[in-house]
Design a protein around this motif. Structure first.
Motif, mmCIF file in Angstrom:
data_model
loop_
_atom_site.group_PDB
_atom_site.id
_atom_site.type_symbol
_atom_site.label_atom_id
_atom_site.label_comp_id
_atom_site.label_asym_id
_atom_site.label_seq_id
_atom_site.Cartn_x
_atom_site.Cartn_y
_atom_site.Cartn_z
ATOM 1 N N ALA A 167 0.822 -1.206 0.000
ATOM 2 C CA ALA A 167 0.000 0.000 0.000
ATOM 3 C C ALA A 167 0.860 1.261 0.000
ATOM 4 N N ALA A 168 1.958 1.237 0.732
ATOM 5 C CA ALA A 168 2.850 2.406 0.783
ATOM 6 C C ALA A 168 3.477 2.667 -0.581
ATOM 7 N N ARG A 169 3.883 1.607 -1.273
ATOM 8 C CA ARG A 169 4.446 1.778 -2.628
ATOM 9 C C ARG A 169 3.395 2.347 -3.574
ATOM 10 N N LEU A 170 2.160 1.870 -3.435
ATOM 11 C CA LEU A 170 1.083 2.372 -4.281
ATOM 12 C C LEU A 170 0.813 3.844 -3.996
ATOM 13 N N ALA A 171 0.791 4.213 -2.724
ATOM 14 C CA ALA A 171 0.565 5.609 -2.354
ATOM 15 C C ALA A 171 1.658 6.515 -2.920
ATOM 16 N N ALA A 172 2.896 6.009 -2.916
ATOM 17 C CA ALA A 172 4.008 6.806 -3.448
ATOM 18 C C ALA A 172 3.845 7.063 -4.936
ATOM 19 N N LYS A 173 3.185 6.157 -5.654
ATOM 20 C CA LYS A 173 2.961 6.323 -7.089
ATOM 21 C C LYS A 173 1.753 7.208 -7.378
ATOM 22 N N ARG A 174 0.886 7.391 -6.373
ATOM 23 C CA ARG A 174 -0.328 8.191 -6.568
ATOM 24 C C ARG A 174 -0.127 9.589 -5.984
ATOM 25 N N ARG A 175 -0.825 9.921 -4.930
ATOM 26 C CA ARG A 175 -0.761 11.281 -4.388
ATOM 27 C C ARG A 175 0.019 11.363 -3.090
ATOM 28 N N GLY A 176 0.642 10.248 -2.681
ATOM 29 C CA GLY A 176 1.537 10.285 -1.532
ATOM 30 C C GLY A 176 0.856 10.342 -0.183
ATOM 31 N N HIS A 177 -0.384 9.866 -0.100
ATOM 32 C CA HIS A 177 -1.120 9.909 1.162
ATOM 33 C C HIS A 177 -1.584 8.508 1.516
ATOM 34 N N LEU A 178 -1.214 8.050 2.701
ATOM 35 C CA LEU A 178 -1.585 6.709 3.163
ATOM 36 C C LEU A 178 -2.360 6.809 4.468
ATOM 37 N N THR A 179 -3.514 6.139 4.518
ATOM 38 C CA THR A 179 -4.312 6.075 5.737
ATOM 39 C C THR A 179 -4.331 4.640 6.240
ATOM 40 N N ILE A 180 -3.960 4.452 7.506
ATOM 41 C CA ILE A 180 -3.958 3.137 8.145
ATOM 42 C C ILE A 180 -5.223 3.025 8.988
ATOM 43 N N VAL A 181 -6.046 2.037 8.684
ATOM 44 C CA VAL A 181 -7.318 1.868 9.396
ATOM 45 C C VAL A 181 -7.227 0.649 10.303
ATOM 46 N N HIS A 182 -7.661 0.816 11.559
ATOM 47 C CA HIS A 182 -7.495 -0.236 12.565
ATOM 48 C C HIS A 182 -8.494 -0.027 13.693
ATOM 49 N N LYS A 183 -8.402 -0.861 14.709
ATOM 50 C CA LYS A 183 -9.195 -0.707 15.933
ATOM 51 C C LYS A 183 -8.311 -1.066 17.122
ATOM 52 N N ALA A 184 -7.102 -0.514 17.110
ATOM 53 C CA ALA A 184 -6.116 -0.868 18.124
ATOM 54 C C ALA A 184 -6.472 -0.347 19.510
ATOM 55 N N ASN A 185 -7.416 0.582 19.588
ATOM 56 C CA ASN A 185 -7.837 1.045 20.911
ATOM 57 C C ASN A 185 -8.610 -0.033 21.661
ATOM 58 N N VAL A 186 -9.175 -1.002 20.952
ATOM 59 C CA VAL A 186 -9.912 -2.101 21.581
ATOM 60 C C VAL A 186 -9.182 -3.425 21.364
ATOM 61 N N LEU A 187 -8.817 -3.713 20.119
ATOM 62 C CA LEU A 187 -8.075 -4.935 19.791
ATOM 63 C C LEU A 187 -6.587 -4.619 19.908
ATOM 64 N N LYS A 188 -6.141 -4.473 21.136
ATOM 65 C CA LYS A 188 -4.812 -3.913 21.391
ATOM 66 C C LYS A 188 -3.679 -4.797 20.878
ATOM 67 N N LEU A 189 -3.840 -6.103 20.928
ATOM 68 C CA LEU A 189 -2.769 -6.989 20.480
ATOM 69 C C LEU A 189 -2.788 -7.190 18.963
ATOM 70 N N SER A 190 -3.940 -7.614 18.440
ATOM 71 C CA SER A 190 -3.989 -7.937 17.007
ATOM 72 C C SER A 190 -3.924 -6.692 16.138
ATOM 73 N N ASP A 191 -4.793 -5.723 16.378
ATOM 74 C CA ASP A 191 -4.717 -4.497 15.592
ATOM 75 C C ASP A 191 -3.519 -3.646 15.990
ATOM 76 N N GLY A 192 -3.083 -3.801 17.243
ATOM 77 C CA GLY A 192 -1.859 -3.106 17.647
ATOM 78 C C GLY A 192 -0.663 -3.579 16.835
ATOM 79 N N LEU A 193 -0.587 -4.895 16.592
ATOM 80 C CA LEU A 193 0.490 -5.442 15.764
ATOM 81 C C LEU A 193 0.372 -4.943 14.330
ATOM 82 N N PHE A 194 -0.851 -4.954 13.780
ATOM 83 C CA PHE A 194 -1.048 -4.468 12.413
ATOM 84 C C PHE A 194 -0.633 -3.000 12.302
ATOM 85 N N LEU A 195 -1.050 -2.190 13.249
ATOM 86 C CA LEU A 195 -0.744 -0.766 13.199
ATOM 87 C C LEU A 195 0.756 -0.506 13.242
ATOM 88 N N SER A 196 1.451 -1.189 14.138
ATOM 89 C CA SER A 196 2.894 -0.946 14.258
ATOM 90 C C SER A 196 3.633 -1.354 12.988
#
Length: 360
Positions: A167-196
């Protein structure tokens, strides 16, 4: 270059036939060297081979240069032990197609709930809550008692990093903006790992504007400020839901392409279902599968350094947009009068005109 066509169920054979005609036109204009083969998948394969997809077909797809999968009617398949395997999931898992790429953009001339939407959702494709992508053996769902059902979610460091790096490589080819969507405030381990891991991939790419959003907030923001987003990366189930929402806001699933991508393979796939209620009536809209083919041609061109494939993808993309702009060249679901096959025929003519103009 082999093109493997897997028509699928319902309207699949009709829209796949249009896609083949369009590819043949591009082949004539750009000398792409395409060779076509067709194999049954879904109910046709179940009747012939006892399974909706076979191991032999999966290997065919692994070796093919371009694979195009029509919609499949998984909701009406028999249980997997009776041959009712989800072909889409089987291909994604066995070919390790870990990124599902779902663009949503508003086409000029068509009504849309959103204005100025032009974004891409990159969904992790091989992990998450979906039972068939969670366990090596068995499924990720269990019922210890008749009154208790449990679902296990799989999130790995490698899976999170590689889809985020894509996704980051794709964003670099487009408009350079990447949004990471997660629920790490509740799923602290699984979404926390994805977010990091997503933050790590974005930082290594460099040069990006990066923001993060909770999935519930993101569902609202897609409605409120859709033009604020470029590339969005998220986990499997969140991406499945948000990509459908974005497609509907931009005009509907019939106007949304979909590409399943791995390190070595990619498969174009219509983002909508098989629509058995209109199968055989020649009124299906083939645009979703055609836009998915645009993504596939562009990906293959970038992977192999073949600019002709990317040029063909660009020509097809522009020709589709031009047809959708005109009410006289739309299918009936878009308040037009064209049949599925008529849409394909006019598109083939338009592609030939565009390509002749580019040569002149």
């Amino acid at each position: 270059m082999e093109v493997l066509l897997l028509p699928g169920d319902g309207i699949g054979p009709e829209i796949t036939a249009v896609t083949r005609n369009v590819l043949e036109a591009l082949d004539r204009s750009f000398s792409l060297g395409l060779q076509f083969s067709r194999e049954d998948v879904g109910f046709a394969s179940l009747e012939k081979h006892g399974a909706t997809i076979t191991p032999e077909l999966i290997e065919r797809a692994r070796k093919a240069d371009l694979t195009i999968l029509g919609p499949v009617d998984t909701a009406h398949y028999p249980p997997a032990e009776q041959g009712g395997i989800n072909p889409s999931a089987a291909l994604r898992i066995n070919l390790d197609l870990y990124a599902n790429v779902r663009p949503s953009k508003v086409f000029e001339g068509l009504p849309a709930l959103a204005r100025n939407m032009d974004l891409v959702i990159v969904r992790e494709n091989t992990e998450g809550f979906y039972a068939d992508r969670t366990m090596y053996a068995g499924t990720g769902e269990v019922m210890p008692t008749p009154d208790l059902a449990l679902a296990m979610r799989k999130v790995t460091r490698q899976g999170s990093y590689r889809v985020s790096a894509f996704a980051a490589r794709l964003a670099a080819k487009r408009r350079g903006h990447l949004t990471i969507v997660h629920k790490a405030n509740v799923l602290k381990l699984s979404d926390g790992l994805f977010l990091s891991e997503a933050e790590k991939a974005a930082a290594e790419q460099g040069g990006l504007t990066v923001r993060e959003e909770h999935v519930d907030a993101m569902a609202s923001l897609l409605v409120r400020t859709p033009d604020a987003f470029d590339v969005i990366v998220t986990t499997n189930m969140f991406g499945d839901i948000l990509s459908n929402e974005a497609a509907e806001l931009a005009g509907g699933l019939g106007l949304s392409g979909s590409l399943n991508v791995g390190d070595k393979n990619a498969i174009a796939q219509a983002s909508h279902g098989s629509a058995p209620d209109i199968a055989g009536k020649n009124i299906a809209n083939p645009v979703s599968l055609l836009l998915s083919t645009v993504l596939l041609l562009d990906w293959k061109g970038a992977e192999t350094g073949r600019s002709d494939l990317q040029q063909a993808a660009n020509r097809l993309d522009k020709a589709i947009a031009e047809m959708l702009k005109n009410p006289d060249t739309r299918t009936s679901d878009l308040a037009g009068a064209l049949s599925c096959s008529d849409f394909g025929s006019i598109l083939v003519e338009k592609l030939s005109d565009v390509c002749r103009d580019s040569i002149d």
